[in-house]
Design an enzyme around this catalytic site. Sequence first.
Site, PDB file in Angstrom:
ATOM      1  N   PRO A 157     -12.622  -9.030  -7.580  1.00  0.00           N
ATOM      2  CA  PRO A 157     -12.953  -8.485  -8.647  1.00  0.00           C
ATOM      3  C   PRO A 157     -12.330  -7.059  -8.508  1.00  0.00           C
ATOM      4  CG  PRO A 157     -14.741  -8.571  -6.630  1.00  0.00           C
ATOM      5  CD  PRO A 157     -13.540  -9.309  -6.218  1.00  0.00           C
ATOM      6  N   ASN A 158     -12.020  -6.777 -10.037  1.00  0.00           N
ATOM      7  CA  ASN A 158     -11.325  -5.522 -10.408  1.00  0.00           C
ATOM      8  C   ASN A 158      -9.873  -5.434 -10.214  1.00  0.00           C
ATOM      9  OD1 ASN A 158     -13.781  -4.212 -11.528  1.00  0.00           O
ATOM     10  ND2 ASN A 158     -14.549  -4.048  -9.293  1.00  0.00           N
ATOM     11  N   ARG A 186      -6.125   1.168 -12.922  1.00  0.00           N
ATOM     12  CA  ARG A 186      -7.488   1.236 -12.261  1.00  0.00           C
ATOM     13  C   ARG A 186      -7.101   2.392 -10.960  1.00  0.00           C
ATOM     14  NH1 ARG A 186      -9.616  -2.532  -7.391  1.00  0.00           N
ATOM     15  NH2 ARG A 186     -11.537  -1.389  -7.073  1.00  0.00           N
ATOM     16  N   TYR A 242      -4.485   3.114  -5.917  1.00  0.00           N
ATOM     17  CA  TYR A 242      -3.865   1.678  -6.158  1.00  0.00           C
ATOM     18  C   TYR A 242      -2.290   1.587  -6.578  1.00  0.00           C
ATOM     19  CZ  TYR A 242      -8.917   0.583  -4.903  1.00  0.00           C
ATOM     20  OH  TYR A 242     -10.021   0.528  -4.231  1.00  0.00           O
ATOM     21  N   ASN A 246      -6.791 -10.805  -1.107  1.00  0.00           N
ATOM     22  CA  ASN A 246      -7.668  -9.586  -1.291  1.00  0.00           C
ATOM     23  C   ASN A 246      -8.836  -9.677  -1.948  1.00  0.00           C
ATOM     24  OD1 ASN A 246      -8.327  -7.064  -1.666  1.00  0.00           O
ATOM     25  ND2 ASN A 246      -6.406  -6.323  -2.805  1.00  0.00           N
ATOM     26  N   ALA A 254     -13.827  -5.549  -3.083  1.00  0.00           N
ATOM     27  CA  ALA A 254     -15.213  -4.975  -2.780  1.00  0.00           C
ATOM     28  C   ALA A 254     -15.826  -6.269  -2.030  1.00  0.00           C
ATOM     29  CB  ALA A 254     -16.213  -4.626  -3.812  1.00  0.00           C
ATOM     30  N   HIS A 269     -16.327  -6.402   2.144  1.00  0.00           N
ATOM     31  CA  HIS A 269     -17.130  -5.612   2.851  1.00  0.00           C
ATOM     32  C   HIS A 269     -18.610  -5.801   3.089  1.00  0.00           C
ATOM     33  CE1 HIS A 269     -14.136  -2.856   2.362  1.00  0.00           C
ATOM     34  NE2 HIS A 269     -13.914  -2.663   1.024  1.00  0.00           N
ATOM     35  N   ASP A 310     -18.499 -17.109   5.132  1.00  0.00           N
ATOM     36  CA  ASP A 310     -18.393 -18.730   5.600  1.00  0.00           C
ATOM     37  C   ASP A 310     -17.581 -19.685   5.036  1.00  0.00           C
ATOM     38  OD1 ASP A 310     -20.905 -17.543   7.157  1.00  0.00           O
ATOM     39  OD2 ASP A 310     -22.314 -18.304   5.466  1.00  0.00           O
ATOM     40  N   GLU A 359      -6.166 -11.616   5.414  1.00  0.00           N
ATOM     41  CA  GLU A 359      -6.528 -10.598   4.465  1.00  0.00           C
ATOM     42  C   GLU A 359      -5.646  -9.363   4.278  1.00  0.00           C
ATOM     43  OE1 GLU A 359      -9.971  -9.235   6.587  1.00  0.00           O
ATOM     44  OE2 GLU A 359     -10.187  -7.299   5.262  1.00  0.00           O
ATOM     45  N   HIS A 388      -5.232  -5.627   1.843  1.00  0.00           N
ATOM     46  CA  HIS A 388      -5.522  -4.525   0.755  1.00  0.00           C
ATOM     47  C   HIS A 388      -4.628  -3.563   0.590  1.00  0.00           C
ATOM     48  CE1 HIS A 388      -9.765  -5.799   1.698  1.00  0.00           C
ATOM     49  NE2 HIS A 388      -9.342  -6.167   3.039  1.00  0.00           N
ATOM     50  N   LEU A 389      -4.676  -3.323  -0.737  1.00  0.00           N
ATOM     51  CA  LEU A 389      -3.534  -2.186  -0.851  1.00  0.00           C
ATOM     52  C   LEU A 389      -3.658  -0.798  -0.167  1.00  0.00           C
ATOM     53  CD1 LEU A 389      -3.756  -3.272  -4.707  1.00  0.00           C
ATOM     54  CD2 LEU A 389      -1.589  -3.286  -3.668  1.00  0.00           C
ATOM     55  N   SER A 390      -4.940  -0.382  -0.152  1.00  0.00           N
ATOM     56  CA  SER A 390      -5.214   0.840   0.425  1.00  0.00           C
ATOM     57  C   SER A 390      -5.570   0.579   1.721  1.00  0.00           C
ATOM     58  CB  SER A 390      -6.473   1.517  -0.177  1.00  0.00           C
ATOM     59  OG  SER A 390      -7.633   0.767  -0.205  1.00  0.00           O
ATOM     60  N   ARG A 447     -10.899   5.372   4.210  1.00  0.00           N
ATOM     61  CA  ARG A 447     -11.508   5.661   3.034  1.00  0.00           C
ATOM     62  C   ARG A 447     -12.936   5.727   3.331  1.00  0.00           C
ATOM     63  NH1 ARG A 447      -9.837   1.888  -1.501  1.00  0.00           N
ATOM     64  NH2 ARG A 447     -11.028   3.341  -2.693  1.00  0.00           N
ATOM     65  N   ARG A 494     -16.242   1.150   3.423  1.00  0.00           N
ATOM     66  CA  ARG A 494     -14.895   0.243   3.340  1.00  0.00           C
ATOM     67  C   ARG A 494     -14.711   0.158   4.961  1.00  0.00           C
ATOM     68  NH1 ARG A 494     -13.779   0.253  -2.323  1.00  0.00           N
ATOM     69  NH2 ARG A 494     -14.457   2.351  -3.081  1.00  0.00           N
TER      70      ARG A 494
HETATM   71  C1  DQA Z   1      -9.018  -2.946  -1.981  1.00  0.00           C
HETATM   72  C2  DQA Z   1     -10.039  -2.067  -0.946  1.00  0.00           C
HETATM   73  C3  DQA Z   1     -11.507  -2.185  -1.239  1.00  0.00           C
HETATM   74  O1  DQA Z   1     -12.362  -1.495  -0.600  1.00  0.00           O
HETATM   75  C4  DQA Z   1     -11.742  -2.109  -2.905  1.00  0.00           C
HETATM   76  O2  DQA Z   1     -13.230  -2.435  -3.218  1.00  0.00           O
HETATM   77  C5  DQA Z   1     -10.795  -2.977  -3.829  1.00  0.00           C
HETATM   78  C6  DQA Z   1      -9.262  -3.078  -3.536  1.00  0.00           C
HETATM   79  C7  DQA Z   1      -7.711  -2.813  -1.722  1.00  0.00           C
HETATM   80  O3  DQA Z   1      -6.983  -3.715  -1.847  1.00  0.00           O
HETATM   81  O4  DQA Z   1      -7.128  -1.507  -1.163  1.00  0.00           O
HETATM   82  O5  DQA Z   1     -11.073  -3.114  -4.916  1.00  0.00           O
HETATM   83  O6  DQA Z   1      -9.382  -4.529  -1.479  1.00  0.00           O
END
Ligand code: DQA
Length: 156
Positions: free
Chosen positions: A10-11, A18, A23, A74, A77, A80, A87, A98, A100-102, A107, A111
């Site tokens: 999501p997002n 964003r 990011y 990725n 959210a 978490h 599952d 897995e 993540h950009l950040s 953080r 997270r």
């Molecule tokens: C994220 C980190 C997550 O905590 C956050 O909710 C995201 C992006 C990242 O790529 O850094 O939406 O997965």
Amino acid sequence: MGKVLVLHGPNLNLLGTREPEIYGYTTLADINRMMAARAQEAGIAIDFFQSNHEGALVDAIQEARGRYDFIIFNAAAYTHYSIALRDAIAAVKVPVIEVHLSNIHQREEFRHTSVLAPVALGQVCGLGVDSYLAALEAVIHKLAAEEEQDGGQTDA
Ligand code: DQA
């Protein structure tokens, strides 16, 4: 030919606009383009899917069974707290990296936990777009090693 599925949660469709201070300015289309170029160069097939919906991501993971060698994920959210995604990963046994950009460990406290990490092959975070590219590099490396173990046969 090896096959990898890249899943974006999501997002992530909003990347580029964003919270760019966290990011960056690279869009999701840019990330997919960079990964597609590298995959093509390495001779592996790559598909991409983004969804803002947990169930759609569960479906994508289930459908990956028997069709993909690896998933680069990725979960945004959902990382978490989504036991449903965890599952699904545990059920299908397609190895998941897995990403993540950040750096989620740097953080907010909420997270720091990934419910996916215990069922993932590994985690790459904090490198921006290079998190995805590093995960893809690992996949390319692992597919080449598997091919070598299978006697260097190709299905050309
Ligand atoms: C994220 C980190 C997550 O905590 C956050 O909710 C995201 C992006 C990242 O790529 O850094 O939406 O997965």
